[in-house]
Write a protein that holds these residues in place. Structure first.
Motif, short mmCIF file in Angstrom:
data_model
loop_
_atom_site.label_atom_id
_atom_site.label_comp_id
_atom_site.label_asym_id
_atom_site.label_seq_id
_atom_site.Cartn_x
_atom_site.Cartn_y
_atom_site.Cartn_z
N LYS A 30 0.83 -1.20 0.00
CA LYS A 30 0.00 0.00 0.00
C LYS A 30 0.87 1.25 0.00
CE LYS A 30 -4.06 1.95 2.28
NZ LYS A 30 -5.09 1.74 3.34
N ALA A 31 1.96 1.22 0.76
CA ALA A 31 2.89 2.36 0.77
C ALA A 31 3.47 2.58 -0.63
CB ALA A 31 4.00 2.12 1.78
N ALA A 32 3.79 1.48 -1.31
CA ALA A 32 4.32 1.58 -2.68
C ALA A 32 3.25 2.14 -3.61
CB ALA A 32 4.77 0.21 -3.16
N ALA A 33 1.99 1.78 -3.37
CA ALA A 33 0.90 2.31 -4.19
C ALA A 33 0.74 3.81 -4.00
CB ALA A 33 -0.41 1.59 -3.84
N PHE A 34 0.88 4.28 -2.76
CA PHE A 34 0.83 5.73 -2.50
C PHE A 34 2.00 6.43 -3.18
CE2 PHE A 34 -2.19 5.16 1.09
CZ PHE A 34 -3.06 6.20 0.78
N ARG A 35 3.16 5.79 -3.21
CA ARG A 35 4.31 6.38 -3.89
C ARG A 35 4.04 6.51 -5.39
NH1 ARG A 35 7.66 3.14 -2.16
NH2 ARG A 35 7.86 1.68 -3.90
N GLN A 36 3.44 5.49 -5.99
CA GLN A 36 3.11 5.53 -7.40
C GLN A 36 2.06 6.61 -7.68
OE1 GLN A 36 1.84 1.55 -8.22
NE2 GLN A 36 3.88 0.66 -7.92
N PHE A 37 1.07 6.71 -6.79
CA PHE A 37 0.04 7.73 -6.93
C PHE A 37 0.65 9.12 -6.84
CE2 PHE A 37 -3.46 10.27 -4.84
CZ PHE A 37 -4.24 10.40 -5.99
N ASP A 38 1.58 9.30 -5.91
CA ASP A 38 2.28 10.58 -5.75
C ASP A 38 2.98 10.97 -7.06
OD1 ASP A 38 4.97 12.06 -5.12
OD2 ASP A 38 3.69 12.46 -3.40
N GLU A 39 3.67 10.03 -7.65
CA GLU A 39 4.39 10.30 -8.89
C GLU A 39 3.44 10.67 -10.02
OE1 GLU A 39 6.51 6.69 -9.44
OE2 GLU A 39 8.06 7.14 -7.93
N ARG A 40 2.31 10.00 -10.09
CA ARG A 40 1.36 10.27 -11.16
C ARG A 40 0.66 11.61 -10.97
NH1 ARG A 40 -1.47 4.50 -12.64
NH2 ARG A 40 -2.67 5.89 -14.02
N VAL A 41 0.39 11.97 -9.71
CA VAL A 41 -0.23 13.28 -9.44
C VAL A 41 0.74 14.40 -9.78
CG1 VAL A 41 -1.09 14.81 -7.62
CG2 VAL A 41 -1.82 12.41 -7.69
N GLN A 42 2.02 14.23 -9.44
CA GLN A 42 3.00 15.26 -9.75
C GLN A 42 3.11 15.49 -11.25
OE1 GLN A 42 6.66 15.62 -7.55
NE2 GLN A 42 6.07 14.00 -6.13
N ALA A 43 2.82 14.46 -12.04
CA ALA A 43 2.92 14.59 -13.50
C ALA A 43 1.70 15.28 -14.10
CB ALA A 43 3.09 13.21 -14.12
N VAL A 44 0.64 15.46 -13.31
CA VAL A 44 -0.58 16.10 -13.81
C VAL A 44 -0.43 17.61 -13.69
CG1 VAL A 44 -3.07 16.35 -13.50
CG2 VAL A 44 -1.99 14.12 -13.17
N SER A 45 -0.69 18.32 -14.77
CA SER A 45 -0.61 19.78 -14.76
C SER A 45 -1.86 20.36 -14.11
CB SER A 45 -0.48 20.32 -16.18
OG SER A 45 0.71 19.86 -16.78
N ALA A 46 -1.65 21.20 -13.10
CA ALA A 46 -2.78 21.86 -12.44
C ALA A 46 -3.27 23.00 -13.32
CB ALA A 46 -2.36 22.39 -11.08
N THR A 47 -4.58 23.24 -13.29
CA THR A 47 -5.16 24.35 -14.05
C THR A 47 -4.99 25.64 -13.27
OG1 THR A 47 -7.30 23.86 -13.05
CG2 THR A 47 -6.83 22.87 -15.19
N GLY A 48 -5.26 26.77 -13.94
CA GLY A 48 -5.01 28.06 -13.31
C GLY A 48 -5.86 28.34 -12.11
N GLY A 49 -7.05 27.81 -12.07
CA GLY A 49 -7.93 28.07 -10.94
C GLY A 49 -9.23 27.35 -11.13
#
Length: 273
Positions: free
Chosen positions: A24-43
């Motif tokens: 599960k910890a490894a899954a959170f690490r993978q999720f973290d990496e995938r979220v960081q790769a997502v570009s946030a919108t301006g607002g």
């Protein structure tokens, strides 16, 4: 005479649960990496229009303002980008964390594993994946990773505590089984007294093990962020066991067996006087 011990089953349970928490910890690490790769919108969007959208009106050669033809396209693109980003985050969560969640739906799992506020902000109807939301999400994921590591370490500590106890209990039960092969009627007075002394020593070992175990149960493991009470850990690990604490139950059952053996030996000793 014998007693069925559950301590080895408890060790196996702790080993399996630690592996699950590590996964599960490894899954959170993978999720973290995938979220960081997502570009946030301006607002966040309001009425389908991005709050950070800029509108530039063109002017015709005659000086009249032209209708902002490009504005609608720009806003629509921002809205779609925002929705796509949120969908990407939800899909990443479903692919990584959801298989380890205790609830089945993505929305409920988001609330259970992260928070109700983040689950609401990431819902399909929320309409945006702003930089602030991304920052909050990554911070919470980082916290959950630390919590998983703390739990994994606590389970490993529990397993390490159980192994020497299991060895002691095995040694005592093996001695009882071997001693039981010789009927008490075949033993002389001194042999009976020696048998009684050995039983007494094993009961003292059981008392020491029980005291150490009870002390450990009252403890708390803390890393400065959050703590795990040993009692709560035992509830997690052994909720499917017949006894709330299989190790203490084993010690108590074995001590009862030793006491019964001692009574039998004393009866034979008295008969020889």
């Amino acid at each position: 005479m014998s007693v069925e011990l559950r301590t080895h089953a408890a060790i196996e349970r702790a080993t399996a649960e630690r592996e699950r928490v590590e996964e599960k910890a490894a899954a959170f690490r993978q999720f973290d990496e995938r979220v960081q790769a997502v570009s946030a919108t301006g607002g966040a969007s309001t009425g389908g229009v991005s709050a950070n959208a800029t509108v530039s009106n063109a002017v015709t050669p005659s000086g009249a303002q032209q209708s902002p033809v490009g504005t609608t396209l720009s806003v629509g693109s921002s809205s779609r980008s925002s929705t796509d980003a949120t969908d990407t985050v939800r899909e990443a969560f479903a692919a990584t964390i959801l298989p380890y969640a205790e609830v089945e739906t993505t929305q409920n799992a988001l609330a259970d594993e992260l928070s109700t506020d983040l689950a609401a902000a990431l819902s399909p109807a929320a309409g945006g994946f702003a930089p602030g939301l991304k920052k909050q999400l990554l911070a919470r994921v980082s916290e959950r990773r630390r919590e998983c590591q703390l739990l994994s370490d606590a389970i490993e500590t529990e397993r390490e505590r159980l192994e020497p106890i299991a060895e002691e209990l095995d040694a005592i039960t093996s001695w009882v089984a071997e001693a039981d092969e010789t009927p008490l009627l075949q033993l002389g007075f001194e042999e009976l007294r020696s048998r009684h002394d050995h039983l007494d020593a094993h009961r003292e070992t059981c008392e020491e093990l029980a005291h150490e175990r009870q002390t450990a149960i009252r403890g708390t493991r803390n890393d400065g962020l959050t703590g795990i009470r040993q009692r709560e850990l035992l509830d997690l690990l052994y909720e499917d066991f017949a006894d709330d604490n299989p190790v203490l139950a084993d010690i108590a059952r074995l001590d009862d067996l030793l006491a019964e053996c001692q009574r039998a030996v004393r009866r034979h000793l008295c008969a020889r006087v």
